[in-house]
Design a protein around this motif. Structure first.
Motif, PDB file in Angstrom:
ATOM      1  N   GLU A 273       0.849  -1.186   0.000  1.00  0.00           N
ATOM      2  CA  GLU A 273       0.000   0.000   0.000  1.00  0.00           C
ATOM      3  C   GLU A 273       0.888   1.241   0.000  1.00  0.00           C
ATOM      4  OE1 GLU A 273      -2.820  -0.318   3.192  1.00  0.00           O
ATOM      5  OE2 GLU A 273      -3.700  -2.137   2.380  1.00  0.00           O
ATOM      6  N   GLU A 274       0.298   2.391   0.273  1.00  0.00           N
ATOM      7  CA  GLU A 274       1.025   3.667   0.254  1.00  0.00           C
ATOM      8  C   GLU A 274       2.099   3.687   1.351  1.00  0.00           C
ATOM      9  OE1 GLU A 274       2.076   7.278  -1.240  1.00  0.00           O
ATOM     10  OE2 GLU A 274       0.653   5.860  -2.092  1.00  0.00           O
TER      11      GLU A 274
ATOM     12  N   ASN B 139      -1.016  -5.307   1.482  1.00  0.00           N
ATOM     13  CA  ASN B 139      -2.388  -5.495   1.040  1.00  0.00           C
ATOM     14  C   ASN B 139      -2.517  -6.940   0.547  1.00  0.00           C
ATOM     15  OD1 ASN B 139      -5.000  -5.149   0.247  1.00  0.00           O
ATOM     16  ND2 ASN B 139      -4.506  -3.987  -1.595  1.00  0.00           N
TER      17      ASN B 139
END
Length: 160
Positions: A91-92, A130
């Motif tokens: 993810e970010e 994720n």
């Protein structure tokens, strides 16, 4: 704008690479440890002690360099030491420096997260995963250039 700047990033290119080498203080300690090997031999022979000391210093410094992990973003993967993961599973990324880094490595430490950290580096990146099949919640990676690592991860994620 050049043609190279207009083209999307090649997922096989190296976007970020750094070796987490020891700090100056750690290099000094390693050199002193190598020298101690020679000091022990002074009662036997000064020449032997000098040779063993110099070889010990070189060996300890070589070990310090060889045992330092490499953090790299290339080929659609984040590589931290011997571990690697596809960027599409990430993810970010979160940039960690100062108090944020201290919190993540202290009271906010995640025992299930994958850590590739070094005590002499006081900044890094936390990247949540994720992937429902992986019990690892995130990767925490030391970096002397965390902004560059975050940017490389963002570019790699956008490319896949």
């Amino acid at each position: 704008m050049t043609d190279a700047a207009a083209r999307p990033a090649d997922p096989l290119s190296v976007l970020h690479r750094e070796r987490l080498l020891p700090s100056v203080g750690t290099w000094v300690v390693l050199a002193l440890l190598g020298a101690v090997l020679g000091v022990v031999l002074v009662p036997l022979s000064t020449t032997l002690a000098l040779v063993v000391g110099l070889v010990g210093i070189a060996a300890m410094c070589a070990l310090g360099a060889l045992m330092s992990p490499v953090v790299e973003v290339s080929g659609g993967r984040l590589i931290a030491g011997r571990a690697q993961i596809e960027v599409e599973l990430l993810e970010e990324p979160e940039l960690l420096a100062g108090e944020d880094w201290t919190r993540v490595m202290g009271t906010g430490f995640e025992p299930l997260a994958h850590h590739c950290t070094r005590g002499w580096i006081r900044s890094g990146v936390r990247v949540p995963l994720n992937d429902d099949d992986d019990p690892t919640p995130a990767w925490v990676v030391s970096s002397r250039r965390p902004q560059d690592l975050v940017l490389a991860l963002q570019v790699a994620r956008a490319a896949v």
